[in-house]
Design a protein around this motif. Structure first.
Motif, short mmCIF file in Angstrom:
data_model
loop_
_atom_site.label_atom_id
_atom_site.label_comp_id
_atom_site.label_asym_id
_atom_site.label_seq_id
_atom_site.Cartn_x
_atom_site.Cartn_y
_atom_site.Cartn_z
N THR A 1 12.40 -18.23 16.48
CA THR A 1 12.67 -19.40 17.33
C THR A 1 13.42 -18.96 18.57
N ALA A 2 13.63 -19.94 19.45
CA ALA A 2 14.35 -19.64 20.70
C ALA A 2 15.41 -20.69 20.96
N ASP A 3 16.02 -21.20 19.89
CA ASP A 3 17.06 -22.23 20.06
C ASP A 3 18.29 -21.63 20.71
N VAL A 4 18.96 -22.46 21.48
CA VAL A 4 20.20 -22.04 22.16
C VAL A 4 21.30 -23.06 21.85
N LEU A 5 22.46 -22.56 21.43
CA LEU A 5 23.61 -23.44 21.18
C LEU A 5 24.18 -23.94 22.50
N GLN A 6 24.39 -25.25 22.57
CA GLN A 6 24.97 -25.82 23.77
C GLN A 6 26.50 -25.72 23.70
N LEU A 7 27.12 -25.94 24.83
CA LEU A 7 28.58 -25.84 24.92
C LEU A 7 29.30 -26.73 23.91
N PRO A 8 28.90 -28.00 23.71
CA PRO A 8 29.62 -28.82 22.70
C PRO A 8 29.60 -28.22 21.32
N HIS A 9 28.50 -27.51 20.97
CA HIS A 9 28.44 -26.89 19.65
C HIS A 9 29.51 -25.81 19.51
N PHE A 10 29.64 -25.01 20.54
CA PHE A 10 30.67 -23.97 20.51
C PHE A 10 32.08 -24.58 20.45
N MET A 11 32.29 -25.65 21.21
CA MET A 11 33.61 -26.28 21.27
C MET A 11 34.01 -26.89 19.93
N GLN A 12 33.03 -27.33 19.15
CA GLN A 12 33.33 -27.96 17.86
C GLN A 12 33.63 -26.94 16.77
N TRP A 13 33.29 -25.71 17.02
CA TRP A 13 33.53 -24.70 15.97
C TRP A 13 35.04 -24.42 15.85
N PRO A 14 35.57 -24.40 14.62
CA PRO A 14 37.03 -24.18 14.46
C PRO A 14 37.48 -22.86 15.06
#
Length: 288
Positions: free
Chosen positions: A101-114
């Motif tokens: 696949t070629a999915d990319v994590l968006q900025l909100p996903h990174f920000m939600q990570w503890p």
């Protein structure tokens, strides 16, 4: 002489904000210190305790420290955890490679990570030193307040001691009259019974009765305790516990005088002694 009951407050303006300190002390058998302050000032708690222990010996001491930051002041710093962020990015790449696949994590996903954003305390060393200085100023005010209250209590105790001396003197002056009254009463009883007695036997019985009601020794000890109390009043050191012991001795002698009383006037004077002693005891409970 210092009272254990007092209150003091002070405040100081720093570059980061306003610091306030309130200290309240009440009577306690030993020195008991409680400090309430923001978490970032906990490192100053040891120094605060040491200062109080050097200055005070008795009392329950409550210290309240508060900090009001300025408009542009922040006590925390936010930082990016680059190591964790790189690991997350590597994991996304590995997953895409495995699944095709070629999915990319968006900025909100990174920000939600503890722990991606780390919150670190700012440098508050300036507040630590300012807190210790402020507390020392408030402690000085507290001692001044305790001394002023102590001076007022000292005057009250001096007046009570004079009252005790007056009562003791009046009781001592009544002793000869009480002895003579007992002598006359015994003779009158013998006369009423119309019994012939030997003078030696009469004197022995009189001496026995006088011994039972004799309070001269108790009066002498009262005078000695009052003199010692006056000496303790002028000592430049904590005297509360010593005074408490003297009050126990004074109360013991007053109880004995009241129990041996052979006249109404002496009974009244014994009650007056106990009332004054109890009033003194209430005052002494607040003396360091």
């Amino acid at each position: 002489m210092q009272s254990m009951t007092a209150f003091a407050a002070d405040a100081v303006e720093t570059d980061l904000g306003r610091l306030t300190c309130e200290i309240k002390s009440v009577n306690q058998r030993f020195l008991d210190i409680t400090i309430k302050c923001p978490d970032f000032l906990r490192s100053a708690e040891h120094g605060i305790r040491k200062s109080i222990e050097k200055t005070l010996t008795r009392g329950k001491v409550l210290v309240f420290l508060n900090f009001y930051p300025g408009e542009s002041t922040t006590l925390t710093e936010l930082k990016v955890n680059h190591a964790l962020l790189n690991q997350l990015q590597h994991c996304v790449t590995d997953i895409n490679k495995t699944l095709g696949t070629a999915d990319v994590l968006q900025l909100p996903h990174f920000m939600q990570w503890p722990d991606v954003i780390i919150q670190e305390p700012a440098d508050t060393s300036q507040l630590q030193s300012a807190t210790l200085e402020l507390m020392q100023q408030a402690l000085t005010k507290l001692v001044d307040a305790r001394q002023r209250e102590g001076a007022a209590m000292q005057q009250v105790l001096c007046d009570k001691l004079e009252t005790l001396t007056t009562i003791t003197t009046s009781i001592r002056e009544e002793v000869p009259a009480i002895n003579q009254y007992l002598h006359d009463r015994l003779q009158q009883r013998l006369a009423d019974l119309d019994i012939e007695t030997q003078p030696e036997r009469f004197e022995q019985e009189l001496a026995l009765q006088l011994q039972k009601i004799d309070i001269t020794e108790e009066l002498d000890r009262l005078d000695a305790h009052i003199a010692e109390f006056k000496r303790v009043l002028d000592l430049d050191e904590p005297v509360g516990r010593r005074m408490d012991f003297l009050m126990q001795e004074l109360n013991r002698e007053a109880n004995t005088i009241a129990s041996k009383s052979a006249a109404v006037s002496t009974s009244k004077s014994g009650v007056e002694l106990k009332v004054v002693i109890e009033q003194m005891r209430e005052q002494i409970q607040n003396i360091e």
